[in-house]
Scaffold this motif. Sequence first.
Motif, PDB file in Angstrom:
ATOM      1  N   ASN A  93     -10.544  37.923  77.301  1.00  0.00           N
ATOM      2  CA  ASN A  93      -9.688  38.828  78.060  1.00  0.00           C
ATOM      3  C   ASN A  93      -9.429  38.165  79.406  1.00  0.00           C
ATOM      4  N   SER A  94      -8.181  37.907  79.721  1.00  0.00           N
ATOM      5  CA  SER A  94      -7.912  37.129  80.931  1.00  0.00           C
ATOM      6  C   SER A  94      -8.324  37.870  82.197  1.00  0.00           C
ATOM      7  N   ARG A  95      -8.291  39.194  82.185  1.00  0.00           N
ATOM      8  CA  ARG A  95      -8.727  39.928  83.383  1.00  0.00           C
ATOM      9  C   ARG A  95     -10.232  39.804  83.555  1.00  0.00           C
ATOM     10  N   ALA A  96     -10.945  39.867  82.434  1.00  0.00           N
ATOM     11  CA  ALA A  96     -12.402  39.718  82.503  1.00  0.00           C
ATOM     12  C   ALA A  96     -12.748  38.321  82.970  1.00  0.00           C
ATOM     13  N   LEU A  97     -11.968  37.366  82.510  1.00  0.00           N
ATOM     14  CA  LEU A  97     -12.216  35.981  82.903  1.00  0.00           C
ATOM     15  C   LEU A  97     -12.037  35.812  84.398  1.00  0.00           C
ATOM     16  N   LEU A  98     -11.005  36.437  84.928  1.00  0.00           N
ATOM     17  CA  LEU A  98     -10.782  36.368  86.371  1.00  0.00           C
ATOM     18  C   LEU A  98     -11.938  37.013  87.113  1.00  0.00           C
ATOM     19  N   LEU A  99     -12.337  38.188  86.663  1.00  0.00           N
ATOM     20  CA  LEU A  99     -13.428  38.896  87.321  1.00  0.00           C
ATOM     21  C   LEU A  99     -14.701  38.075  87.279  1.00  0.00           C
ATOM     22  N   HIS A 100     -14.943  37.480  86.135  1.00  0.00           N
ATOM     23  CA  HIS A 100     -16.107  36.616  85.981  1.00  0.00           C
ATOM     24  C   HIS A 100     -16.044  35.472  86.993  1.00  0.00           C
ATOM     25  N   THR A 101     -14.880  34.840  87.078  1.00  0.00           N
ATOM     26  CA  THR A 101     -14.709  33.716  88.006  1.00  0.00           C
ATOM     27  C   THR A 101     -14.965  34.145  89.440  1.00  0.00           C
ATOM     28  N   LEU A 102     -14.439  35.310  89.800  1.00  0.00           N
ATOM     29  CA  LEU A 102     -14.612  35.765  91.177  1.00  0.00           C
ATOM     30  C   LEU A 102     -16.064  36.124  91.465  1.00  0.00           C
ATOM     31  N   GLN A 103     -16.732  36.724  90.479  1.00  0.00           N
ATOM     32  CA  GLN A 103     -18.098  37.177  90.714  1.00  0.00           C
ATOM     33  C   GLN A 103     -19.108  36.048  90.623  1.00  0.00           C
ATOM     34  N   GLU A 104     -18.886  35.151  89.687  1.00  0.00           N
ATOM     35  CA  GLU A 104     -19.865  34.109  89.456  1.00  0.00           C
ATOM     36  C   GLU A 104     -19.614  32.891  90.307  1.00  0.00           C
TER      37      GLU A 104
ATOM     38  N   GLN B 132       8.124  38.709  90.049  1.00  0.00           N
ATOM     39  CA  GLN B 132       7.393  39.891  90.520  1.00  0.00           C
ATOM     40  C   GLN B 132       6.309  40.191  89.510  1.00  0.00           C
ATOM     41  N   MET B 133       5.484  39.193  89.289  1.00  0.00           N
ATOM     42  CA  MET B 133       4.398  39.394  88.330  1.00  0.00           C
ATOM     43  C   MET B 133       3.250  38.486  88.756  1.00  0.00           C
ATOM     44  N   ILE B 134       2.240  39.096  89.347  1.00  0.00           N
ATOM     45  CA  ILE B 134       1.081  38.315  89.756  1.00  0.00           C
ATOM     46  C   ILE B 134       0.126  38.267  88.577  1.00  0.00           C
ATOM     47  N   ARG B 135      -0.231  37.073  88.176  1.00  0.00           N
ATOM     48  CA  ARG B 135      -1.046  36.908  86.972  1.00  0.00           C
ATOM     49  C   ARG B 135      -2.533  36.946  87.304  1.00  0.00           C
ATOM     50  N   PRO B 136      -3.378  37.291  86.329  1.00  0.00           N
ATOM     51  CA  PRO B 136      -4.814  37.346  86.605  1.00  0.00           C
ATOM     52  C   PRO B 136      -5.437  35.955  86.678  1.00  0.00           C
ATOM     53  N   LEU B 137      -4.998  35.198  87.650  1.00  0.00           N
ATOM     54  CA  LEU B 137      -5.527  33.862  87.882  1.00  0.00           C
ATOM     55  C   LEU B 137      -6.047  33.807  89.301  1.00  0.00           C
ATOM     56  N   ARG B 138      -7.079  33.017  89.468  1.00  0.00           N
ATOM     57  CA  ARG B 138      -7.722  33.016  90.778  1.00  0.00           C
ATOM     58  C   ARG B 138      -6.795  32.562  91.904  1.00  0.00           C
ATOM     59  N   GLU B 139      -5.998  31.537  91.633  1.00  0.00           N
ATOM     60  CA  GLU B 139      -5.109  31.024  92.680  1.00  0.00           C
ATOM     61  C   GLU B 139      -4.127  32.098  93.109  1.00  0.00           C
ATOM     62  N   GLU B 140      -3.641  32.863  92.132  1.00  0.00           N
ATOM     63  CA  GLU B 140      -2.667  33.902  92.455  1.00  0.00           C
ATOM     64  C   GLU B 140      -3.341  35.075  93.156  1.00  0.00           C
ATOM     65  N   TRP B 141      -4.578  35.355  92.762  1.00  0.00           N
ATOM     66  CA  TRP B 141      -5.354  36.408  93.429  1.00  0.00           C
ATOM     67  C   TRP B 141      -5.488  36.080  94.907  1.00  0.00           C
ATOM     68  N   MET B 142      -5.753  34.826  95.198  1.00  0.00           N
ATOM     69  CA  MET B 142      -5.960  34.419  96.588  1.00  0.00           C
ATOM     70  C   MET B 142      -4.678  34.450  97.388  1.00  0.00           C
ATOM     71  N   ARG B 143      -3.593  34.059  96.779  1.00  0.00           N
ATOM     72  CA  ARG B 143      -2.357  33.986  97.561  1.00  0.00           C
ATOM     73  C   ARG B 143      -1.584  35.298  97.608  1.00  0.00           C
ATOM     74  N   TYR B 144      -1.497  35.991  96.483  1.00  0.00           N
ATOM     75  CA  TYR B 144      -0.595  37.152  96.410  1.00  0.00           C
ATOM     76  C   TYR B 144      -1.295  38.496  96.382  1.00  0.00           C
ATOM     77  N   GLY B 145      -2.597  38.488  96.051  1.00  0.00           N
ATOM     78  CA  GLY B 145      -3.279  39.766  95.979  1.00  0.00           C
ATOM     79  C   GLY B 145      -3.582  40.172  94.552  1.00  0.00           C
ATOM     80  N   HIS B 146      -3.816  41.438  94.346  1.00  0.00           N
ATOM     81  CA  HIS B 146      -4.233  41.936  93.036  1.00  0.00           C
ATOM     82  C   HIS B 146      -3.174  41.643  91.976  1.00  0.00           C
ATOM     83  N   TYR B 147      -3.624  41.268  90.778  1.00  0.00           N
ATOM     84  CA  TYR B 147      -2.661  40.970  89.713  1.00  0.00           C
ATOM     85  C   TYR B 147      -1.859  42.233  89.398  1.00  0.00           C
ATOM     86  N   SER B 148      -0.647  42.012  88.938  1.00  0.00           N
ATOM     87  CA  SER B 148       0.246  43.126  88.642  1.00  0.00           C
ATOM     88  C   SER B 148      -0.245  43.901  87.430  1.00  0.00           C
ATOM     89  N   LEU B 149      -0.158  45.209  87.515  1.00  0.00           N
ATOM     90  CA  LEU B 149      -0.517  46.051  86.377  1.00  0.00           C
ATOM     91  C   LEU B 149       0.743  46.410  85.609  1.00  0.00           C
TER      92      LEU B 149
END
Lengths: 244, 213
Positions: free
Chosen positions: B81-92, A70-87
Amino acid sequence: MKHQRIETNTTLLLVLTLLVVSIGGLVEIVPLFFIDRTIETVQGVRPYFPLELLGRDLYQREGCYLCHSQMIRPLREEWMRYGHYSLAAESQYDHPFQWGSRRIGPDLARMGGKYSNAWHLQHLVAPRSIVPTSRMPNYPWLKNNLLSYEDITAHLQALADTGVPYSGNQAEYEANVIRFGEKVATKLDISHARENLITQAESGNYDGDHSHLTEMDALIAYLQMLGTLVDFSKYDESYFVQFR
Amino acid sequence: MIDSQHPLAVQTTGHTWDGDIQEFNNLIPKYWLRGFYATIVFSVCYWLLYPAWPIGRDYTKGILNQINYHSEETTVRTHWNSRALLLHTLQEDTSRRREYLQKIASTPFAEIAENAELMAFSYALAKRLFGDNCVSCHDGNIGFGANLFAARWKEGTGFGQIEQAIINSHKSKKVVSSDTPTIPSWKNRLSLSEIKALTIYIHQIGRLGNVPP
């Protein structure tokens, strides 16, 4: 001192070993207690309602965390599949958190509202009737076991003692009204825990069976609120970036 | 312990167990020792470049300061910052994928249907989305939602109607009527281009009866 002395004196060895082993934990965990931005300031996150809380306990009892994270990481693949990363804020009231460490099954952090209650009922009882290649075990007893909730008040009280804002008196209740709104605050009141639990189970009818309040009711109630608390459309993404 | 009679022999640790058991005190292999020192040097470099040490109520940010992302008209530059990196990837994301997504979002259904390239992209996208989100209920064998593989759309059912069905929360007919409306509101989970791609896909599988090749 000579290592020989340490190796031959049990107490010394024990104490020094404990010291060394604690360093990792102290360095990684303790500083976070003092860094304010560890937990994001965000609207919507609230403690679990009594029924959801018992559902969460069932999640632990049945060992769901062993296969589901139950932890979505700030990675693009996870963003696409699961939604916003977990806070971090989203699990601040979890004792303990259910981030998990394996994904034999998919991540459940934003499972809330994705499938219907009836779907969850059937899937928990017989996963392979829905996903033929599933490796998930069957959990049919959840549907038959009556939910045991006599100690729900004590349960909320214990959590309140650890800092979760369930209200035990008028002042705390009013603080909750300001913080969460009245609708939520009434459901966080410790003295009304039983009533709130029963009301939520009856109106939600999570297991489709009005006649009994079962463990299935609690578990589905829990699953259906996961990840639904924060309205991300209200925030610009750059806001969350600042917390790290 | 130095053995003064044989100064060049491998020395022992100096301790004797059980009368005559001793342990050689060989030097740690050079390669191992150098590797160990290298890890120390590496970690110091790492502390300099990346966020590392807590200080007071904050922490060191590292000098590797090179992630840019857009925020309200300006470009923000921040430490690693991994969140910034993600945002960068999505935007760019200047990939063709983004280009196609934008095209699908802005092109009317009829035109998409005539464009082979867009259709190919749309199909690949929708197939994955359908599997992740829809098939759990909308497969013929499951029965929670209409079997979309046998939908047999009425003559004249347009893409628009299917799109509306996806966007509006839909109630499953098979459940007890008091089921709370926790049935997916796909508008909150899927973007417009994703919904449009799915609309086309669902229209196709309804006609064909199974997944297109």
